[in-house]
Design a protein around this motif. Structure first.
Motif, PDB file in Angstrom:
ATOM      1  N   GLY A 187      -3.659  48.961  23.229  1.00  0.00           N
ATOM      2  CA  GLY A 187      -2.407  49.297  22.569  1.00  0.00           C
ATOM      3  C   GLY A 187      -1.181  48.922  23.370  1.00  0.00           C
ATOM      4  O   GLY A 187      -1.048  47.815  23.888  1.00  0.00           O
ATOM      5  N   THR A 188      -0.259  49.881  23.496  1.00  0.00           N
ATOM      6  CA  THR A 188       1.015  49.613  24.155  1.00  0.00           C
ATOM      7  C   THR A 188       0.840  49.242  25.627  1.00  0.00           C
ATOM      8  O   THR A 188       1.661  48.514  26.183  1.00  0.00           O
ATOM      9  CB  THR A 188       1.926  50.848  24.064  1.00  0.00           C
ATOM     10  OG1 THR A 188       1.225  51.984  24.587  1.00  0.00           O
ATOM     11  CG2 THR A 188       2.307  51.135  22.627  1.00  0.00           C
ATOM     12  N   ILE A 189      -0.217  49.744  26.261  1.00  0.00           N
ATOM     13  CA  ILE A 189      -0.469  49.421  27.667  1.00  0.00           C
ATOM     14  C   ILE A 189      -0.764  47.934  27.807  1.00  0.00           C
ATOM     15  O   ILE A 189      -0.269  47.258  28.723  1.00  0.00           O
ATOM     16  CB  ILE A 189      -1.637  50.264  28.215  1.00  0.00           C
ATOM     17  CG1 ILE A 189      -1.236  51.735  28.242  1.00  0.00           C
ATOM     18  CG2 ILE A 189      -2.034  49.801  29.608  1.00  0.00           C
ATOM     19  CD1 ILE A 189      -2.339  52.668  28.649  1.00  0.00           C
ATOM     20  N   LYS A 190      -1.567  47.404  26.900  1.00  0.00           N
ATOM     21  CA  LYS A 190      -1.882  45.972  26.936  1.00  0.00           C
ATOM     22  C   LYS A 190      -0.619  45.149  26.687  1.00  0.00           C
ATOM     23  O   LYS A 190      -0.396  44.114  27.334  1.00  0.00           O
ATOM     24  CB  LYS A 190      -2.948  45.642  25.888  1.00  0.00           C
ATOM     25  CG  LYS A 190      -3.474  44.214  25.968  1.00  0.00           C
ATOM     26  CD  LYS A 190      -4.484  43.954  24.881  1.00  0.00           C
ATOM     27  CE  LYS A 190      -5.790  44.653  25.140  1.00  0.00           C
ATOM     28  NZ  LYS A 190      -6.557  44.048  26.250  1.00  0.00           N
ATOM     29  N   GLY A 191       0.225  45.598  25.751  1.00  0.00           N
ATOM     30  CA  GLY A 191       1.468  44.883  25.488  1.00  0.00           C
ATOM     31  C   GLY A 191       2.377  44.856  26.705  1.00  0.00           C
ATOM     32  O   GLY A 191       2.984  43.824  27.025  1.00  0.00           O
ATOM     33  N   PHE A 192       2.470  45.989  27.399  1.00  0.00           N
ATOM     34  CA  PHE A 192       3.241  46.058  28.641  1.00  0.00           C
ATOM     35  C   PHE A 192       2.685  45.073  29.663  1.00  0.00           C
ATOM     36  O   PHE A 192       3.441  44.333  30.314  1.00  0.00           O
ATOM     37  CB  PHE A 192       3.197  47.476  29.192  1.00  0.00           C
ATOM     38  CG  PHE A 192       3.712  47.615  30.602  1.00  0.00           C
ATOM     39  CD1 PHE A 192       5.063  47.784  30.829  1.00  0.00           C
ATOM     40  CD2 PHE A 192       2.848  47.571  31.677  1.00  0.00           C
ATOM     41  CE1 PHE A 192       5.540  47.909  32.138  1.00  0.00           C
ATOM     42  CE2 PHE A 192       3.315  47.691  32.977  1.00  0.00           C
ATOM     43  CZ  PHE A 192       4.669  47.861  33.207  1.00  0.00           C
ATOM     44  N   ALA A 193       1.363  45.062  29.814  1.00  0.00           N
ATOM     45  CA  ALA A 193       0.724  44.219  30.825  1.00  0.00           C
ATOM     46  C   ALA A 193       0.955  42.736  30.550  1.00  0.00           C
ATOM     47  O   ALA A 193       1.197  41.947  31.477  1.00  0.00           O
ATOM     48  CB  ALA A 193      -0.779  44.517  30.870  1.00  0.00           C
ATOM     49  N   ILE A 194       0.880  42.336  29.287  1.00  0.00           N
ATOM     50  CA  ILE A 194       1.051  40.927  28.946  1.00  0.00           C
ATOM     51  C   ILE A 194       2.466  40.450  29.267  1.00  0.00           C
ATOM     52  O   ILE A 194       2.657  39.396  29.899  1.00  0.00           O
ATOM     53  CB  ILE A 194       0.725  40.686  27.458  1.00  0.00           C
ATOM     54  CG1 ILE A 194      -0.776  40.911  27.209  1.00  0.00           C
ATOM     55  CG2 ILE A 194       1.123  39.269  27.028  1.00  0.00           C
ATOM     56  CD1 ILE A 194      -1.158  40.868  25.746  1.00  0.00           C
ATOM     57  N   THR A 195       3.463  41.217  28.845  1.00  0.00           N
ATOM     58  CA  THR A 195       4.846  40.805  29.118  1.00  0.00           C
ATOM     59  C   THR A 195       5.135  40.813  30.613  1.00  0.00           C
ATOM     60  O   THR A 195       5.859  39.947  31.124  1.00  0.00           O
ATOM     61  CB  THR A 195       5.854  41.721  28.397  1.00  0.00           C
ATOM     62  OG1 THR A 195       5.602  43.085  28.751  1.00  0.00           O
ATOM     63  CG2 THR A 195       5.742  41.563  26.898  1.00  0.00           C
ATOM     64  N   LEU A 196       4.559  41.774  31.339  1.00  0.00           N
ATOM     65  CA  LEU A 196       4.769  41.837  32.785  1.00  0.00           C
ATOM     66  C   LEU A 196       4.118  40.642  33.476  1.00  0.00           C
ATOM     67  O   LEU A 196       4.721  40.022  34.368  1.00  0.00           O
ATOM     68  CB  LEU A 196       4.207  43.140  33.341  1.00  0.00           C
ATOM     69  CG  LEU A 196       4.305  43.326  34.861  1.00  0.00           C
ATOM     70  CD1 LEU A 196       5.747  43.219  35.325  1.00  0.00           C
ATOM     71  CD2 LEU A 196       3.702  44.663  35.283  1.00  0.00           C
ATOM     72  N   ALA A 197       2.885  40.300  33.090  1.00  0.00           N
ATOM     73  CA  ALA A 197       2.182  39.174  33.714  1.00  0.00           C
ATOM     74  C   ALA A 197       2.937  37.866  33.490  1.00  0.00           C
ATOM     75  O   ALA A 197       3.096  37.053  34.406  1.00  0.00           O
ATOM     76  CB  ALA A 197       0.762  39.072  33.155  1.00  0.00           C
ATOM     77  N   VAL A 245       4.766  35.601  36.743  1.00  0.00           N
ATOM     78  CA  VAL A 245       4.501  34.178  37.005  1.00  0.00           C
ATOM     79  C   VAL A 245       5.793  33.369  36.912  1.00  0.00           C
ATOM     80  O   VAL A 245       6.087  32.528  37.776  1.00  0.00           O
ATOM     81  CB  VAL A 245       3.455  33.634  36.007  1.00  0.00           C
ATOM     82  CG1 VAL A 245       3.303  32.130  36.172  1.00  0.00           C
ATOM     83  CG2 VAL A 245       2.115  34.325  36.218  1.00  0.00           C
ATOM     84  N   LEU A 246       6.587  33.621  35.877  1.00  0.00           N
ATOM     85  CA  LEU A 246       7.828  32.870  35.689  1.00  0.00           C
ATOM     86  C   LEU A 246       8.865  33.210  36.754  1.00  0.00           C
ATOM     87  O   LEU A 246       9.639  32.342  37.170  1.00  0.00           O
ATOM     88  CB  LEU A 246       8.403  33.152  34.296  1.00  0.00           C
ATOM     89  CG  LEU A 246       7.574  32.650  33.109  1.00  0.00           C
ATOM     90  CD1 LEU A 246       8.261  33.015  31.796  1.00  0.00           C
ATOM     91  CD2 LEU A 246       7.363  31.145  33.182  1.00  0.00           C
ATOM     92  N   SER A 247       8.886  34.468  37.213  1.00  0.00           N
ATOM     93  CA  SER A 247       9.871  34.854  38.232  1.00  0.00           C
ATOM     94  C   SER A 247       9.593  34.151  39.556  1.00  0.00           C
ATOM     95  O   SER A 247      10.521  33.730  40.251  1.00  0.00           O
ATOM     96  CB  SER A 247       9.874  36.373  38.423  1.00  0.00           C
ATOM     97  OG  SER A 247       8.664  36.825  39.005  1.00  0.00           O
TER      98      SER A 247
END
Length: 731
Positions: free
Chosen positions: A371-381, A385-387
């Motif tokens: 759920g929302t935890i996976k969504g948080f993890a994807i955007t963070l990952a 990488v981009l940062s």
């Protein structure tokens, strides 16, 4: 020299062209791709499909109900990481899925029974004639199912099945007994494959072939993996519902984000001058690139997802601050600007270690979270990488180009001041004791709250369940009108806070769904439910069409996965830090500091009775990612100073104090820039966003405090009390 300057000009021109293309793509899109407005938004930001099922069995267990909800969640995950599944009154289950472009497809997938059976010829005859039959294997015998393409047979779309040990033996037995005959694979009472057995198959696998498209094969594989639903469901209602965070949540958040980022640019330019200007361009590029990649990977963005984006922006700023602070230190040591800029590799280890530890957490949460935890993890990952890319490639390339063009006066870069000599090790003892007292006192309030207020924490509907009211009105209300005109009426009548009431409009009707903490309903006029009904009727002429007690949408499986994910992430971060720093005490003190930060922020939820729900999870996860990065910077400097100062017989106390003083300005700058973006969001955001922003601001302050006042002194204490420091004279 001319070649160097020409290359520098080309670097700047190339960057500006790429930045221009990225901005154009974000605004206008390219071939219906890339446009920021195409980013999928979750239920909290945009709304989506709500479908309600009625359980057909009269007698079922709580486990059957939980398993059914869990399997519905897994089916929805084939389309999106963001969803909500909960009990909706007596014998009903509601699933809410963001986005409505594929509503019919999702409904069809949810309605699939998911029953898989293997039948030999005799039992197939019984099955086809509606008689009692016995399956040789069922879906319970399947260990895994994956979609694939059989290139040896005209690129046929297939589903490859892997059996459990028991299933493999059953399959070997049925194929051995039916060589030359057909074994039928039945899925949802339809024959999906009927292969002729050439010989006994003992490899523990099989294949369903001749599937129409690869997408169908993927969906079939997903449903087979999940298996049949324990309970029989009948769809009784489906609606398109509105956002739960309010109609202005997106627009105000975007405005606040733009203002916050502009203020960050201003701070960076004031503090770091030319490097700050370069960082501003690089961060603008990073922000746009982040949104484009989120769009490309079709990530569903929700409030926790936005938290992941905010955290990654903070880390992108942090990486630039680390580099530029080291440049100022190099200049203070008497090096030229060109030498100082080339020395950015001194900051490389800190940037890599800080981002890798955060990436470890993101990957674990993405793999095991739901759920929302996976969504948080994807955007963070994605952001991590981009940062790293923008800091190490873009910022450095642009800064080097400017220096090669003659911008090489130290006054445009700033020179680091001599670090102060604050005794953080001594102060750390009092800080650790103070934090421990605060945490213990706050957690002791939980049983007091439970006795005086009915629950130890103010759990949201997502966790504790509550009451859902479907109310019909004589006119159509917008979401903002419902929030301003109707929610206060309900809150006053029920005697609850407005923040605990969520609102969803139902598309194409004058109905609105209100979800809130469970209302008392004993049939008397004094009950909360009676008062709410009366208030809605008398003041607004409304009709309460349906009132249900709903369960929390955060299932027990989801909670277990979340706890397991966080624990595993902490263990892996501890191991990584211990290996990279060649000392397990670094890893142990970092993880203890993380627990401290989470516990301190959680104290706010206890004291202020803030809502504990999905936003709380997002906040705590953000703090974990943010705090570990700040800790790594200090540890990296301690590691560096040990190599420099130990030959001079410096004590560990001197090393720790010097390291914290040297990195103190970096901690302040990074915390300030991240705090500013959240503060603007708090000032401008809608009511539902303010609580989230408040706890994030507290987390930033607590994270900076623990990094400076606790992690270093804690490592020192462990090193000198538990290690060999006494023997080598380096206490």
């Amino acid at each position: 020299m001319k070649k160097t300057k020409r290359n520098a000009v080309l670097v700047i021109i190339a960057f500006l062209l790429v930045l221009g293309v990225a901005i154009y793509t974000a605004i206008f899109g390219v071939a219906d791709r890339g446009k920021v407005e195409y980013i999928k938004l979750g239920l909290d930001l945009k709304g989506g499909l709500s479908v309600t099922y009625e359980i057909q069995e009269d007698d079922y267990s709580d486990k059957d109900l939980e398993d059914t909800k869990y399997k519905i969640e897994k089916r929805v995950e084939a389309y999106t990481n963001e969803y909500s599944v909960y009990e909706d009154g007596d014998k009903k289950i509601t699933a809410e899925i963001p986005g409505v472009t594929n509503a019919d497809e999702i409904l069809e997938a949810l309605n699939i029974e998911g029953k898989l059976e293997f039948l030999d010829p005799d039992n197939y005859t019984k099955w086809s004639q509606g008689q009692e039959y016995e399956a040789a294997l069922t879906g319970d015998d399947i260990k895994n199912a994956t979609a694939g393409i059989d290139s040896d047979n005209g690129n046929d779309n297939v589903v490859q099945l892997a059996f459990t040990d028991e299933g493999a033996q059953k399959f070997a037995d049925v194929t051995a007994a039916n060589v030359g005959k057909v074994v039928y694979i039945i899925y949802d009472n339809k024959v999906v494959s009927a292969p002729t057995v050439q010989s006994a198959i003992t490899g523990g696998s099989a294949e369903i072939n001749k599937i129409g498209s690869y997408e169908e094969a993927e969906q079939l594989a997903t449903t087979i993996r999940i298996g049949a639903l324990p309970l029989t469901l009948k769809q009784v209602r489906s609606n398109i519902v509105g956002a739960t965070l309010g109609s202005d949540a997106i627009s105000t958040s975007l405005k606040a984000g733009a203002i916050g980022i502009a203020l960050v640019f201003l701070i960076m330019i004031i503090v770091f001058r030319i490097p700050g200007l370069v960082a501003s361009f690089a961060l603008a590029f990073y922000t746009i690139l982040d949104l484009l990649v989120i769009n490309l990977f079709n990530v569903t963005l929700t409030l926790p997802g936005i938290a992941g984006v905010i955290l990654s922006v903070g880390m992108a700023v942090d990486a630039n601050v680390i580099i530029f602070t080291r440049i100022k230190e190099e200049l203070a040591d008497g090096k030229s600007v060109k030498q100082a800029v080339k020395g950015f590799h001194n900051a490389l280890s800190a940037i890599i270690d800080g981002n890798v530890t955060t990436l470890i957490a993101a990957l674990v949460l993405g793999i095991f979270g739901t759920g929302t935890i996976k969504g948080f993890a994807i955007t963070l990952a994605i952001g991590v990488v981009l940062s790293v890319f923008t800091a190490l490639a873009v910022s450095q390339s642009l800064l080097t180009a400017l220096v090669n063009l003659g911008v090489a006066d130290a006054k445009y870069f700033g020179v680091a001041r001599e670090p102060k000599k604050t005794n953080f090790v001594k102060a750390g003892k009092f800080c650790m004791l103070g934090s421990l007292i605060v945490i213990i006192a706050c957690f002791c309030m939980m049983p007091v709250n439970n006795k005086s207020k009915g629950s130890p924490l103010n759990f949201s509907v997502e966790f504790a369940g509550g009451t859902s009211l479907t109310v019909g009105f004589d006119k159509e209300y917008s979401l903002s009108e419902a929030e301003s005109d109707i929610v206060p009426v309900i809150a006053e009548a029920a005697g609850i806070g407005e923040a605990g009431i969520s609102v969803q409009t139902v598309s194409g009707t004058n109905e609105i769904v209100f979800k809130m903490p469970e209302l008392s309903d004993d049939g008397t006029d004094d009950s909360q439910m009676s008062k709410v009904r009366a208030a809605l009727t008398d003041k607004l002429g409304a009709d309460v069409k349906e009132a249900n007690v709903i369960s929390g949408s955060v299932s027990s499986e989801m909670s277990k996965n979340a706890i397991f994910s966080v624990i595993l992430a902490a263990i892996l971060m501890l191991i990584y830090i211990a290996v990279r720093f060649h000392d397990v005490k670094f890893g142990a003190s970092a993880v203890i500091a993380l627990l401290h930060d989470v516990a301190m922020v959680f104290c706010l939820y206890i004291i202020l009775r803030l809502t504990v729900g999905n936003t709380c999870i997002a906040c705590l996860l953000t703090i974990v990612g943010y705090s570990i990065n700040a800790t790594i910077i200090i540890f990296d400097r301690i590691r560096e100073n040990i190599d420099i100062m130990r030959p001079k017989k410096a004590t560990y106390k001197d090393i720790v104090n010097l390291s914290i003083n040297q990195t103190f300005s970096r901690t302040i700058y990074t915390s300030l820039t991240t705090f500013v973006t959240i503060f603007v969001l708090y000032i401008m955001g809608v009511a539902s966003i303010k609580e989230f922003a408040l706890t994030l601001m507290a987390g930033i302050i607590i994270g900076a405090y623990s990094s400076v006042c606790i992690t270093g002194p804690l490592w020192y204490t462990m090193k000198t009390k538990l290690g060999k420091a006494r023997k080598d004279g380096l206490e």
